[in-house]
Motif scaffolding. Structure first.
Motif, mmCIF file in Angstrom:
data_model
loop_
_atom_site.group_PDB
_atom_site.id
_atom_site.type_symbol
_atom_site.label_atom_id
_atom_site.label_comp_id
_atom_site.label_asym_id
_atom_site.label_seq_id
_atom_site.Cartn_x
_atom_site.Cartn_y
_atom_site.Cartn_z
ATOM 1 N N ALA A 250 0.706 -1.080 0.059
ATOM 2 C CA ALA A 250 0.009 -0.140 0.134
ATOM 3 C C ALA A 250 0.859 1.338 0.074
ATOM 4 C CB ALA A 250 -0.926 -0.026 1.228
ATOM 5 N N ARG A 251 1.921 1.321 0.595
ATOM 6 C CA ARG A 251 2.592 2.412 0.887
ATOM 7 C C ARG A 251 3.435 2.625 -0.444
ATOM 8 N NH1 ARG A 251 4.964 1.004 5.137
ATOM 9 N NH2 ARG A 251 6.770 -0.133 4.059
ATOM 10 N N ASP A 252 3.998 1.561 -1.058
ATOM 11 C CA ASP A 252 4.505 1.801 -2.493
ATOM 12 C C ASP A 252 3.398 1.975 -3.571
ATOM 13 O OD1 ASP A 252 6.823 0.636 -1.447
ATOM 14 O OD2 ASP A 252 6.547 -1.261 -2.385
ATOM 15 N N LEU A 253 2.464 1.864 -3.411
ATOM 16 C CA LEU A 253 1.437 2.346 -4.404
ATOM 17 C C LEU A 253 1.089 3.812 -4.163
ATOM 18 C CD1 LEU A 253 -1.505 -0.352 -4.475
ATOM 19 C CD2 LEU A 253 -0.035 0.237 -6.318
ATOM 20 N N ARG A 254 1.041 4.237 -3.041
ATOM 21 C CA ARG A 254 0.753 5.814 -2.752
ATOM 22 C C ARG A 254 2.128 6.525 -3.034
ATOM 23 N NH1 ARG A 254 -1.608 3.657 2.050
ATOM 24 N NH2 ARG A 254 0.083 4.155 3.151
ATOM 25 N N ARG A 255 3.307 5.939 -2.827
ATOM 26 C CA ARG A 255 4.461 6.912 -3.302
ATOM 27 C C ARG A 255 4.654 6.989 -4.824
ATOM 28 N NH1 ARG A 255 7.807 3.628 -0.987
ATOM 29 N NH2 ARG A 255 8.485 2.575 -2.548
ATOM 30 N N GLU A 256 4.408 5.719 -5.231
ATOM 31 C CA GLU A 256 4.419 5.773 -6.908
ATOM 32 C C GLU A 256 3.331 6.771 -7.485
ATOM 33 O OE1 GLU A 256 3.868 4.804 -10.943
ATOM 34 O OE2 GLU A 256 2.199 4.491 -9.292
ATOM 35 N N ALA A 257 2.291 6.747 -6.995
ATOM 36 C CA ALA A 257 1.378 7.653 -7.280
ATOM 37 C C ALA A 257 1.574 9.025 -7.308
ATOM 38 C CB ALA A 257 0.167 7.452 -6.635
ATOM 39 N N ARG A 258 2.129 9.385 -5.951
ATOM 40 C CA ARG A 258 2.739 10.748 -5.667
ATOM 41 C C ARG A 258 3.575 11.057 -6.631
ATOM 42 N NH1 ARG A 258 4.506 11.033 0.169
ATOM 43 N NH2 ARG A 258 6.517 10.260 -0.889
ATOM 44 N N ASP A 259 4.508 10.226 -6.826
ATOM 45 C CA ASP A 259 5.978 10.693 -7.761
ATOM 46 C C ASP A 259 5.302 10.973 -9.193
ATOM 47 O OD1 ASP A 259 7.385 10.336 -5.646
ATOM 48 O OD2 ASP A 259 8.215 8.306 -6.277
ATOM 49 N N ARG A 260 4.233 10.014 -9.673
ATOM 50 C CA ARG A 260 3.883 10.111 -10.947
ATOM 51 C C ARG A 260 3.024 11.658 -11.090
ATOM 52 N NH1 ARG A 260 -1.017 6.489 -12.027
ATOM 53 N NH2 ARG A 260 0.117 5.570 -10.428
ATOM 54 N N LEU A 261 2.030 11.889 -9.955
ATOM 55 C CA LEU A 261 1.550 13.051 -9.903
ATOM 56 C C LEU A 261 2.448 14.424 -9.910
ATOM 57 C CD1 LEU A 261 -1.461 14.376 -9.684
ATOM 58 C CD2 LEU A 261 -1.268 14.086 -7.219
ATOM 59 N N LEU A 262 3.570 14.331 -9.139
ATOM 60 C CA LEU A 262 4.648 15.424 -9.008
ATOM 61 C C LEU A 262 5.248 15.540 -10.429
ATOM 62 C CD1 LEU A 262 5.904 14.616 -5.681
ATOM 63 C CD2 LEU A 262 4.443 16.712 -6.092
ATOM 64 N N ASP A 263 5.649 14.548 -10.891
ATOM 65 C CA ASP A 263 6.122 14.800 -12.304
ATOM 66 C C ASP A 263 5.506 15.518 -13.254
ATOM 67 O OD1 ASP A 263 8.508 13.936 -14.079
ATOM 68 O OD2 ASP A 263 6.742 13.047 -15.234
ATOM 69 N N ARG A 264 4.230 15.158 -13.315
ATOM 70 C CA ARG A 264 3.381 15.583 -14.426
ATOM 71 C C ARG A 264 3.104 17.133 -13.780
ATOM 72 N NH1 ARG A 264 2.509 15.768 -19.494
ATOM 73 N NH2 ARG A 264 3.225 13.827 -19.246
ATOM 74 N N MET A 265 3.005 17.400 -12.658
ATOM 75 C CA MET A 265 2.730 18.801 -11.940
ATOM 76 C C MET A 265 3.929 19.734 -12.168
ATOM 77 S SD MET A 265 2.026 19.906 -8.147
ATOM 78 C CE MET A 265 2.361 21.450 -7.483
#
Length: 495
Positions: free
Chosen positions: A331-346
C-alpha cells in the motif's frame, strides 16, 4: 464525461437557472466573488436543490468505487485551495485506482481474522507467497536503479556517437585536404620541371615566363629562381605525401571513440535486457501481493473454529504479521508511486505555464511542496506561485486519471485559484487548457473574472457572461461569441 445542463429554482443573485453547457473549454466570466463562488458550487452540483445532468449519466466504472470526497477533489478541488492537499488526496485517489482499496480491505479483514476467536491457522499458500515476495521485494529499487543506469548509458551513447561523427568528418576532411594539397604540389612541381627543361634546351633564347622577352643574360638568374622554387615545392609535396599516408589510417582518438561507442552499445543493450527482467520481477511482485491480498481477504470467510479449540500456533501469528507487513508495504509503495507520478506531471505543467521559471516540484518529509526554479528553491512560494501550483496539481491529477482509465477525465472546474495567478501565467494556462481538451478532457469549466478571456476569446469553445441586466433584474447568464468562428474561403477572391 461532461456536464450537459444545470437547473435550479432560485439561486441568490442568479435567480431561476436553466443552463446548457457545451463540451470543450467553457468560460464563465463576470460577477463578484460571491456570485462566482455560487456559480462554482452550482456547476459542480454542490448547491442544494441543484439538478445537474451529465453525459454519460454514470461515470467510468473505474471511478464509481472512489469515495465522494475524492470525486469532488477530482472535479472542483474539494474544500481545499492548497496544492499539498491535492497532491496528498490525489495520490490516494490514483493509488485506489491501482488497487489500494483492495489492499486496505484485505488488511482490515486480516485484523478481524487475527482477533476473532474462531480464526484458523493459515495454510501453506500465504507462506509460499510471502517467501516469493521476500525474494522480489527489492525489485522496485532494482528497476529504478537500472532505469537510471540505462538513461545514463543512453545519454553517454548519444554524446559519444556525436563525438564519433564529428571526429570522422574531421578525419575525412583532413584526408581529403591532404590529397588535394598533394595533387596541387605535384602539378606545380611538374610545371616547374617542364619550365626548367625548356630553359636548358633553348638557353638564352628562352623567353621570360612573365613578359615573354628573351632572357639573354638573365638566364642564369631565372634558372636559379625556378630551381629554388622547384626544390621548395618538392619539399612541401613530400610533407603532404607523408601527411596523406598518415591519414590513411584512422587517428588514435577516432579509434578510441569507435571502441567506446561499441562498448556503450553493448552495455546499453545488456542493461536494457536487465531492465526488462527487472520489470517482469516487479510485475510478479505486484501479482504476488495481489494474490496475497486475495488470500488474506478470503480467509475470513472460512469455516469457523469449534468452541473450546486451542489457539492457533504461534508461528501462524507470525505469518499473519508478515502478511500484514507485506500488505502495508504494498500500500505504501502504491501511494508513493502515485505521488511521484503526480509530482512529475505537475512539474511539467508548471514549467510550461510559468515559461520555465518553476522547473521542479519536490515533496518534503514534512508533507510540504517545495517549488524549484533556476536559482534554487522558491520556498515559501509567493501567493501567485501557490495558486499556480494548485491549478497545476488539479490538471496533473485529471491528466493522470485519464491515462489510468484510458479515456477522458471527468469535467474539471477551475475557479478562484486561477484568478490569483499572474496574468502571463493565466494566458499560458488558457492556451494549455485549449490543447488538453479532446485528449485528456472532454470539458473544462473556467469560472473567472474575465480579463484573461477578453485577451484570448478564441481559445474558448463557449463563453457565458454573468451580467446584471437593468430590465431583467437579477444576474443572468448570457452567451457571448467565442472561438475562431467559421472561415469561408471564396475561390478567385470574389465577394
Amino acid at each position: 464525461m461532461r456536464i450537459q445542463s444545470i437547473s435550479h429554482p432560485s439561486v441568490p443573485g442568479l435567480g431561476d437557472v436553466a443552463l446548457e453547457l457545451p463540451s470543450g473549454l467553457v468560460a464563465v466570466v463576470g460577477g463578484d466573488g460571491r456570485i462566482r463562488r455560487l456559480t462554482q458550487q452550482l456547476v459542480s452540483g454542490r448547491l442544494e436543490h441543484a439538478v445537474r445532468r451529465t453525459a454519460p449519466i454514470v461515470a467510468d466504472p473505474a471511478l464509481t468505487r472512489l469515495p465522494p470526497e475524492l470525486l469532488r477533489l477530482l472535479e472542483d478541488g474539494g474544500d481545499s485551495d492548497r496544492a499539498e492537499s491535492v497532491v496528498e488526496s490525489g495520490s490516494r485517489l490514483l493509488a485506489m485506482l491501482d488497487g489500494l482499496d483492495r489492499l486496505e480491505d484485505a488488511r482490515s479483514r486480516l485484523g478481524r481474522l487475527r482477533s476473532a476467536d474462531g480464526a484458523s491457522a493459515p495454510g501453506p499458500a500465504p507462506e509460499a507467497l510471502l517467501a516469493r515476495i521476500r525474494e522480489l521485494e527489492s525489485a522496485p529499487e532494482e528497476l529504478a536503479a537500472l532505469e537510471a543506469e540505462l538513461r545514463g548509458l543512453r545519454e553517454d551513447d548519444a554524446e559519444v556517437t556525436g563525438d564519433l561523427e564529428f571526429a570522422t568528418m574531421e578525419w575525412l576532411r583532413e584526408r581529403q585536404d591532404a590529397e588535394t594539397q598533394l595533387q596541387t604540389y605535384r602539378d606545380r612541381a611538374r610545371e616547374l620541371k617542364q619550365r626548367l627543361g625548356e630553359l636548358m634546351e633553348r638557353g638564352e633564347d628562352a623567353t621570360c615566363p612573365t613578359c615573354q622577352r628573351p632572357l639573354a643574360s638573365h638566364l642564369s638568374t631565372v634558372h636559379a629562381f625556378l630551381e629554388d622554387d622547384w626544390e621548395d615545392v618538392v619539399q612541401d609535396g613530400r610533407w603532404w605525401r607523408r601527411r596523406r599516408e598518415q591519414l590513411e589510417l584512422k587517428p588514435e582518438r577516432l579509434q578510441q571513440l569507435e571502441n567506446r561507442s561499441l562498448r556503450l552499445h553493448a552495455a546499453t543493450e545488456a542493461t536494457a535486457e536487465k531492465v526488462e527482467v527487472a520489470r517482469s520481477r516487479l510485475s510478479e511482485l505486484e501479482e504476488s501481493r495481489a494474490r496475497l491480498a486475495a488470500v488474506a481477504g478470503s480467509s475470513v470467510s472460512g469455516p469457523p473454529r469449534t468452541p473450546g479449540a486451542a489457539d492457533p500456533p504461534e508461528v501462524s501469528r507470525e505469518v499473519w504479521a508478515e502478511v500484514d507487513a507485506a500488505l502495508a508495504t504494498a500500500a505504501r509503495d502504491l501511494r508513493r508511486e502515485a505521488r511521484d507520478r503526480l509530482l512529475d506531471r505537475m512539474a511539467r505543467i508548471l514549467g510550461r505555464i510559468t515559461a520555465g521559471r518553476i522547473l521542479s516540484v519536490r515533496w518534503t518529509d514534512s508533507g510540504q511542496i517545495d517549488l524549484g526554479g533556476v536559482e534554487g528553491s522558491l520556498h515559501p512560494p509567493a501567493e501567485e506561485d501557490g495558486a499556480a501550483a494548485f491549478v497545476a496539481a488539479r490538471l496533473a491529477l485529471s491528466w493522470a486519471v485519464s491515462r489510468r482509465i484510458e479515456g477522458v477525465a471527468p469535467p474539471t472546474i477551475l475557479a478562484d485559484a486561477f484568478d490569483r495567478m499572474e496574468e502571463a501565467v493565466q494566458v499560458r494556462t488558457v492556451e494549455l487548457l485549449q490543447r488538453m481538451v479532446g485528449r485528456s478532457f472532454e470539458q473544462i469549466v473556467l469560472v473567472t473574472r474575465g480579463e484573461i478571456v477578453d485577451l484570448c476569446p478564441e481559445a474558448c469553445d463557449a463563453i457565458l457572461e454573468l451580467r446584471r441586466d437593468a430590465v431583467a433584474g437579477p444576474t443572468a447568464f448570457r452567451r457571448v461569441p467565442a472561438g475562431l468562428g467559421v472561415l469561408r474561403l471564396i475561390p478567385g477572391g470574389g465577394e
